[in-house]
Every structure is written in C-alpha cells, then in structure tokens.
Write an enzyme that holds these catalytic residues in place. Structure first.
Site, PDB file in Angstrom:
ATOM      1  N   SER A 152      28.669  -3.355  18.904  1.00  0.00           N
ATOM      2  CA  SER A 152      27.534  -2.441  18.788  1.00  0.00           C
ATOM      3  C   SER A 152      27.657  -1.270  19.571  1.00  0.00           C
ATOM      4  CB  SER A 152      26.218  -3.347  19.195  1.00  0.00           C
ATOM      5  OG  SER A 152      25.906  -4.365  18.545  1.00  0.00           O
TER       6      SER A 152
ATOM      7  N   ARG B 230      22.551   1.684  25.900  1.00  0.00           N
ATOM      8  CA  ARG B 230      21.643   0.430  25.872  1.00  0.00           C
ATOM      9  C   ARG B 230      20.273   0.801  25.187  1.00  0.00           C
ATOM     10  NH1 ARG B 230      22.888  -4.597  27.483  1.00  0.00           N
ATOM     11  NH2 ARG B 230      24.646  -4.092  28.252  1.00  0.00           N
TER      12      ARG B 230
ATOM     13  N   HIS C 263      20.946   0.517  21.714  1.00  0.00           N
ATOM     14  CA  HIS C 263      21.308  -0.715  21.348  1.00  0.00           C
ATOM     15  C   HIS C 263      20.010  -1.546  20.930  1.00  0.00           C
ATOM     16  CE1 HIS C 263      22.773  -4.888  22.217  1.00  0.00           C
ATOM     17  NE2 HIS C 263      23.424  -4.535  21.562  1.00  0.00           N
TER      18      HIS C 263
END
Lengths: 217, 217
Positions: free
Chosen positions: B21, B44, B47
């Site tokens: 990812s 993040r 994500h």
C-alpha cells in the site's frame, strides 16, 4: 485550574448541527441516482466523511434497506469487523429491539486459531461470527480479507447474513472485495473504489437504525 | 458448521499489505510539499482514507513531529475526543513508554456537568482532560466544539498540550475550527477543509508512535 465558562460556544446543539449539515449536503449533492429509502443512508455517509464522491460511490442491493430495517427490528445480531466500528454504532436503537453489536477480532481464541491455520484474525473472526449468529447484519469497514471470507461462506452456503455492509478502505484488495460483494444476490450495501472505512460502516448502520426506529412510530 | 479451510486467501500478511500500500501511495502521490519527517504521517493518513486530497490537505506546525515523538517517548498522556479514536490507536508503542490513551466524553460526571452548564459533553470532557493531564497529546477526530474549547484554553493559558492533532470532520465548524488551530504557535497537526475524522486522527498518532519507537532503536 479555573475555567471561564461565560464564553459563547459556536455550536452547542448536536441536533441543530446535524440538521444544518444535512441541509447543506442535500443542496450541494444536487441530482443523484438514489431512491428515497436509500437517500438518508447516503446523506449520513457524506455527513461522516464530508466526501460527496464517497457518498455517490455507494451501491445498494435492491432489498438492502428493507432487509436492514427488518433485521434491526427483529433484534438480529450486528457483527463489526473491528472495534472502531463497534464503538461507533449507536447502541440504544439496536438494544431496544433485542439486538447487540459483537466484535471478535481481539478474542484470544481467534488469535490462536489464526496462528494455527496461518491465516488472518479477520478471517477467523468472520467464521466465529457466522457460527455464533444466524441472520446477522455484518458491518465491515476495515478488513477486505474479512469481507472476502464472508462472501466465500455465503457462496458455499455456510453463512446466511440478513445484510452485509461491506465498505473496507485501502489500496490492496478493498475495491476488489467490494466488486465481489456486488455480484451476490443477497442484501448488501457497499461502494465502488478504494475509499470506505469504519465511519462509513458506522454511518450506514446508524442511518438504518434511525429508519428502523422511525418505522415503529 | 463445517468450514473449508483449504482456500487461498488473497492477502494474509498484514505487514506485506501495508508495504505494498505504501509503495502505491508514494508512486501515485508524486511531488508533494512535505518534509521527510512529515511524510510518513501523510502516507499513513492516505493509507487510512484512500484519499490523496485529504493527505495533501494536512498542515504541520514546524515543531509538530518532533514534539509528538518527544511526548510519546516521555510517556505523556494521550487524550482522544471520542471512543472511535481511542480504540483505533495502537497501544503497545504508547504503553511501552509509560503513556496511555484517555477518553472522557462518556464519563457520567461529564454528562452531568454539560447539562448543568448547558453546553456540550465534548467541551466539558476537554476541560476535564486538561485538568487531569499536563502536556498531553490531544487527538481530536470528531468534535469541532472540543477543538475550539481546547484552543480557547490554550489562549487563556489554562492548557499547555504538547501536541494537538485536530482533524474534525464535517459541515458545521469543522473547517473553521482547524483554521483557528493553524493560528496558534504551539505544535499542531491539522488539515484544511471539511474532511478529517477518527481514522485520520488515529493514523497521525500511530505514525508518530512508529517514529517515536524507531528513534529508540
């Protein structure tokens, strides 16, 4: 510490904030392809994400809303894939009809079984939920592997959920798992693409429970 | 129920999924304005949301990342505005340094006090947190009123958080509350616009705790 409490908070009435938000959403969304019974769910998803694109990406099985309302009013179990979904769901309108919200991902026996089978806790927790609850509503906001496993169990006939809310987020398998869900002819609510997540799953369930509760009045 | 366990799950290794990812995110994001120490946090957040626009909207006070890392390593308290943020934060890397994650919004005394003062539980819970913890990290993913109250307490000198992660989502006051936060000269991480939410607050804190933990190795 001494707090000065005579300031004017910008917003104090949650109900008022929500009404104002929903008005803005309806205005800005404009024309859309959703039915009257689907629209409150779309609205609440946009409210939770401030993302019109995400709202527009929602896909409903034709019987999904009625199936969800019926399951809540029958007191069917709700199963969340992760704790963030569980704690976000408003409980009073679920408990009122005899239901409850379960999450199995952190159970010690799930972790042990996942290790034994060399698979994910998400997969094992879906199996445990299907064994524990017939006709449950599943709310999957995080783990594509949980959704894929649930789809597999439905296909092989070992799971018969009353509704699958499958909206995992992410770059690996999330969009694909949702496309698989759309192929099933059982009640589902999902969305196209990578976006999704716990607040989306929560918004869908909370919107359904408001509809379920309103039907009783 | 008899489960067939010999199927091939699409994805089984969380670490592998995450690496894949993050590679996709870095490639698709391309050029960006963030520093090397800010980038893992942006990554993040994308994500967790699959939303590049949201990632790009992040705004960092110049000392925010270092302040966050230091506070975690000093075992400062973390305060979440809602339970969804609390349960989403990965605890081992917080507890390891003596910290913990607190949430006060559902405390009975908070509800009682809010009623007495005719204000929101979010506001009262921020006051309670500031009384209980000096130099805490605040993670506000939901309530603009909580963020506005925290800003007010900072301005009047009654609160000195080590870091404010302020990313409420919504159509009423969310964007405005974040613009107010950006005016403060204390460490903050926030974003511009209506988007945000619990998973964003969680992603920021989890990214910081990974950075904090890596610094010790």
């Amino acid at each position: 510490m001494n707090f000065n409490t005579d300031f004017q908070p910008v917003t104090t009435q949650p109900q008022e904030i929500e009404e104002k938000s929903f008005k803005i959403i309806t205005e800005e969304l404009g024309a859309h392809p959703f039915t009257d019974e689907q629209f409150p769910i779309v609205q609440r998803v946009i409210h939770a994400s401030a993302d019109f694109e995400l709202g527009r990406s929602l896909v409903f099985h034709p019987h999904a809303v009625q199936a969800g309302i019926r399951a809540i009013r029958e007191g069917r179990a709700l199963v969340a894939d992760v704790q963030m979904v569980q704690v976000g769901i408003s409980k009073p309108r679920i408990v009122k009809y005899g239901g409850d919200v379960h999450v199995y991902i952190s159970d010690p026996d799930v972790a042990a079984k996942a290790k034994e089978l060399n698979t994910t806790r998400a997969i094992v927790s879906v199996r445990k939920a299907c064994e524990a609850h017939d006709g449950a509503i599943f709310a999957i906001g995080n783990a594509p592997t949980a959704l894929l496993e649930l789809i597999r169990l439905v296909k092989e006939g070992s799971a018969k959920p009353s509704l699958i809310v499958g909206v995992p987020v992410g770059f690996v398998s999330a969009a694909e798992s949702k496309e698989e869900l759309m192929k099933l002819d059982i009640p589902f609510i999902t969305n196209r693409g990578r976006k999704g997540g716990s607040p989306v799953a929560v918004a869908v369930i909370n919107a359904l429970s408001i509809l379920a509760d309103a039907q009783g009045r």
